[in-house]
Design an enzyme around this catalytic site. Structure first.
Site, short mmCIF file in Angstrom:
data_model
loop_
_atom_site.label_atom_id
_atom_site.label_comp_id
_atom_site.label_asym_id
_atom_site.label_seq_id
_atom_site.Cartn_x
_atom_site.Cartn_y
_atom_site.Cartn_z
N TYR A 198 -1.76 1.50 9.62
CA TYR A 198 -1.16 1.63 10.92
C TYR A 198 -2.08 1.06 11.99
O TYR A 198 -3.19 0.62 11.69
CB TYR A 198 -0.88 3.13 11.24
CG TYR A 198 -2.08 4.05 11.20
CD1 TYR A 198 -2.72 4.44 12.38
CD2 TYR A 198 -2.59 4.54 10.00
CE1 TYR A 198 -3.80 5.30 12.36
CE2 TYR A 198 -3.69 5.39 9.98
CZ TYR A 198 -4.29 5.76 11.16
OH TYR A 198 -5.37 6.61 11.13
N HIS A 246 0.85 -1.19 0.00
CA HIS A 246 0.00 0.00 0.00
C HIS A 246 0.89 1.24 0.00
O HIS A 246 1.67 1.45 0.92
CB HIS A 246 -0.93 -0.01 1.20
CG HIS A 246 -1.97 -1.09 1.11
ND1 HIS A 246 -2.42 -1.78 2.21
CD2 HIS A 246 -2.64 -1.58 0.04
CE1 HIS A 246 -3.33 -2.66 1.80
NE2 HIS A 246 -3.48 -2.57 0.51
N ALA A 247 0.72 2.05 -1.04
CA ALA A 247 1.70 3.10 -1.33
C ALA A 247 1.88 4.12 -0.20
O ALA A 247 2.99 4.51 0.12
CB ALA A 247 1.27 3.82 -2.61
N ARG A 248 0.78 4.54 0.41
CA ARG A 248 0.86 5.67 1.34
C ARG A 248 1.41 5.30 2.70
O ARG A 248 1.67 6.18 3.52
CB ARG A 248 -0.52 6.27 1.52
CG ARG A 248 -1.55 5.30 2.12
CD ARG A 248 -2.93 5.87 1.94
NE ARG A 248 -3.98 5.02 2.50
CZ ARG A 248 -5.28 5.30 2.38
NH1 ARG A 248 -5.65 6.38 1.73
NH2 ARG A 248 -6.17 4.51 2.90
N GLU A 249 1.60 4.01 2.96
CA GLU A 249 2.04 3.57 4.28
C GLU A 249 3.56 3.67 4.39
O GLU A 249 4.27 2.67 4.52
CB GLU A 249 1.51 2.14 4.51
CG GLU A 249 -0.01 2.10 4.46
CD GLU A 249 -0.61 0.69 4.36
OE1 GLU A 249 0.15 -0.30 4.39
OE2 GLU A 249 -1.85 0.58 4.27
N GLU A 298 0.54 -4.29 11.11
CA GLU A 298 0.19 -2.88 11.02
C GLU A 298 1.11 -2.14 11.98
O GLU A 298 1.01 -2.31 13.21
CB GLU A 298 -1.27 -2.64 11.42
CG GLU A 298 -2.30 -3.37 10.55
CD GLU A 298 -2.52 -2.74 9.18
OE1 GLU A 298 -1.93 -1.67 8.91
OE2 GLU A 298 -3.27 -3.32 8.39
N ARG A 331 -3.08 4.79 -2.37
CA ARG A 331 -2.93 3.47 -1.74
C ARG A 331 -2.66 2.35 -2.75
O ARG A 331 -1.90 1.43 -2.49
CB ARG A 331 -4.23 3.16 -0.99
CG ARG A 331 -4.40 1.73 -0.51
CD ARG A 331 -5.78 1.58 0.14
NE ARG A 331 -6.17 0.20 0.36
CZ ARG A 331 -6.04 -0.46 1.52
NH1 ARG A 331 -5.46 0.12 2.56
NH2 ARG A 331 -6.46 -1.70 1.64
N HIS A 386 2.67 -3.19 6.92
CA HIS A 386 1.65 -2.19 6.59
C HIS A 386 1.61 -1.15 7.71
O HIS A 386 2.26 -1.29 8.73
CB HIS A 386 0.26 -2.84 6.50
CG HIS A 386 0.10 -3.75 5.34
ND1 HIS A 386 -0.62 -3.41 4.23
CD2 HIS A 386 0.57 -5.01 5.11
CE1 HIS A 386 -0.60 -4.41 3.36
NE2 HIS A 386 0.11 -5.39 3.87
N ASN A 422 -3.29 -5.68 -2.17
CA ASN A 422 -3.49 -6.67 -1.11
C ASN A 422 -4.93 -7.22 -1.11
O ASN A 422 -5.42 -7.71 -0.10
CB ASN A 422 -3.14 -6.08 0.25
CG ASN A 422 -2.78 -7.18 1.25
OD1 ASN A 422 -2.25 -8.23 0.87
ND2 ASN A 422 -3.11 -6.96 2.51
ZN ZN Z 1 -1.77 -1.65 4.16
#
Ligand code: ZN
Ligand code: NAG
Ligand code: NAG
Ligand code: NAG
Length: 443
Positions: A328, A196-199, A400, A254, A326, A273
């Site tokens: 959060y 997931h890109a933004r994580e 997470e 994301r 990942h 995912n």
């Molecule tokens: Zn994620």
């Protein structure tokens, strides 16, 4: 000559202006924390798919926390509140009033982008100077992470190699590291991050762990033993197109960046995912290309996901431990995702996980909640976790990372100063798992 130069400059400026203009603003978008029943979140998922420009689910409610973090646009805010009223959702509060301020802060304080843009024309000497200054406790572009991985492989050639997993949709090389003493027939560990890109904390943590395994080899006894015993495959940015897009255009992107005009002219990408081919497209995945949990046009439609599957199939023998990072919420998740049922080796997986959580507490004092995805959180299908369980990998976890839900509110824009403690606690937990596996699989 001068004319050409002038034209080039004009062109360059045009490109820069376009880039700046294209950067998505989240001015006055509010992050809301709402109490919702974790068993009944379908309405929320459907709302987010329908109003995807205005409603974005950051975290799902868990059985422990009971709340979801949801980002809402200013123009949709009042309407959203009315919808909450109609759903009898009473408890809600604004965590962050203007998420753009957080994004701006992160872009100014937390990022170490080198003075130059990455380009082929850089002198070798310059490149090395840049790398010596590489800070593992900052966020970096994908190109810089790749440069750093090459540097690690060059400096520590006895234990480090570059792995070439596949090509992304936008034709980036999806690269990672193989860390291990060169002996045949080793059990393996595979860690990916940034699906997931933004994580952003996830790739940073993966690089931190790799950096420690490599640079402490021969100095730290436990690390040395585990690098001798296992081959560690680490893919810090499993979705490089999305990651770069989250830096250049939309901080909260994301999904992947795949395009399919026959399916949707407007919405790009799939949730990498939800795209794995086990129980694909069932509960907790969405069939609308505009949804943030869109499962893709078919199983393994995303080249990054298919590439990782093939790499693991052909190049990662005897996989003992699979971890996907990942953010959060500080949650340690086990299979299954698609159902509340437990896999037959659940007790063993749980015992190993509790060992990992002990190591985290010992390392930083921080608490992670443990459970299966479906039990603790929500049903999710087409995840890498379920796919690996179906393949028969014995130990599988989705983590997470920080921040904790009740912590000071940072969400995806968590400051870079958290990279080091998060990296340290993950390293400690992975080493504890490796020890557990040696004991229980008699390696
Ligand atoms: Zn994620
Ligand atoms: C990775 O492999 C692809 C072919 O699958 C190749 O085109 C590319 O050059 C390779 N990249 C690196 C860095 O080795
Ligand atoms: C686009 O989606 C259609 C419909 O699902 C599918 O048949 C086709 O293979 C997809 N195209 C690409 C390039 O993935
Ligand atoms: C706890 O951490 C210390 C170092 O910080 C280490 O020496 C010790 O082995 C750890 N104990 C456990 C149970 O992980």
């Amino acid at each position: 000559m001068l004319l050409v130069h002038g034209m080039r400059t004009a062109l360059f400026l045009l490109v820069v202006i376009q880039c700046v203009a294209a950067y998505r603003s989240y001015k006055n978008y509010k992050l809301l924390r709402v109490d919702v029943d974790p068993v009944d979140t379908l309405w929320l998922e459907q709302l987010a798919a329908r109003y995807h420009d205005n409603v974005d689910i950051w975290t799902e409610p868990s059985k422990v926390s009971h709340h979801a973090d949801i980002l809402v646009s200013p123009r949709f805010f009042n309407r959203f509140v009315r919808i909450l009223d109609s759903m009898a959702v009473k408890h809600r509060r604004v965590l962050i009033n203007d998420i753009q301020k957080e994004i701006d802060r992160q872009m100014t304080d937390d990022i170490q982008f080198s003075r130059r843009k990455r380009s082929a024309a850089v002198e070798d000497g310059d490149r090395q100077r840049d790398l010596e200054q590489f800070q593992v406790d900052k966020y970096h572009s994908y190109g810089e992470l790749v440069d750093y991985m090459y540097e690690l492989a060059r400096k520590h050639a006895d234990i480090v190699g570059i792995i070439n997993v596949t090509k992304s949709f936008e034709k980036r090389d999806l690269l990672g590291l193989k860390i291990g003493k060169r002996t045949p027939w080793k059990p393996t560990i595979f860690i990916d991050a940034g699906i997931h890109a933004r994580e952003w904390i996830a790739p940073a943590t993966a690089i931190y762990v790799a950096h420690k395994l490599i640079t402490e080899y021969g100095k730290n006894d436990l690390i040395t033993r585990m690098v001798d015993k296992f081959d560690w495959f680490i893919v810090p940015v499993a979705n490089p197109d999305g990651y770069e897009y989250s830096i250049s255009s939309d901080r909260l992107w994301r999904k992947t960046r795949s395009k399919n005009d026959t399916l949707s002219k407007w919405c790009v990408g799939a949730d990498a995912n939800r795209n794995w081919g086990y129980r694909w497209g069932e509960a907790g995945a969405n069939a609308s290309p505009c949804s943030n949990i869109y499962a893709g046009s078919m199983p393994f439609s995303e080249p990054e996901v298919a590439g990782i599957r093939d790499f693991i199939t052909w190049q990662v023998p005897d996989l003992k431990l699979y971890i996907s990072l990942h953010s959060y919420g500080q949650i340690w998740l086990a299979p299954w995702g698609y159902t509340n049922m437990k896999p037959s080796n659940h007790e063993d997986q749980k015992a190993a996980a509790l060992r990992a959580l002990d190591a985290i507490t010992n390392s930083s004092g921080v608490h992670y909640e443990y459970g299966t995805i479906a039990d603790l959180m929500y049903q999710a299908s087409g995840t890498s976790i379920d796919y690996m369980q179906d393949r028969g990998v014995p130990y599988i976890y989705g983590v997470e990372l920080r921040p904790e839900e009740d912590d000071q509110v940072y969400g995806f824009t968590i400051p870079a100063r958290f990279i080091k403690p998060t990296g340290e606690e993950m390293l400690a937990s992975f080493l504890a798992l490796a020890e557990y596996i040696i004991e229980h699989k008699k390696l």
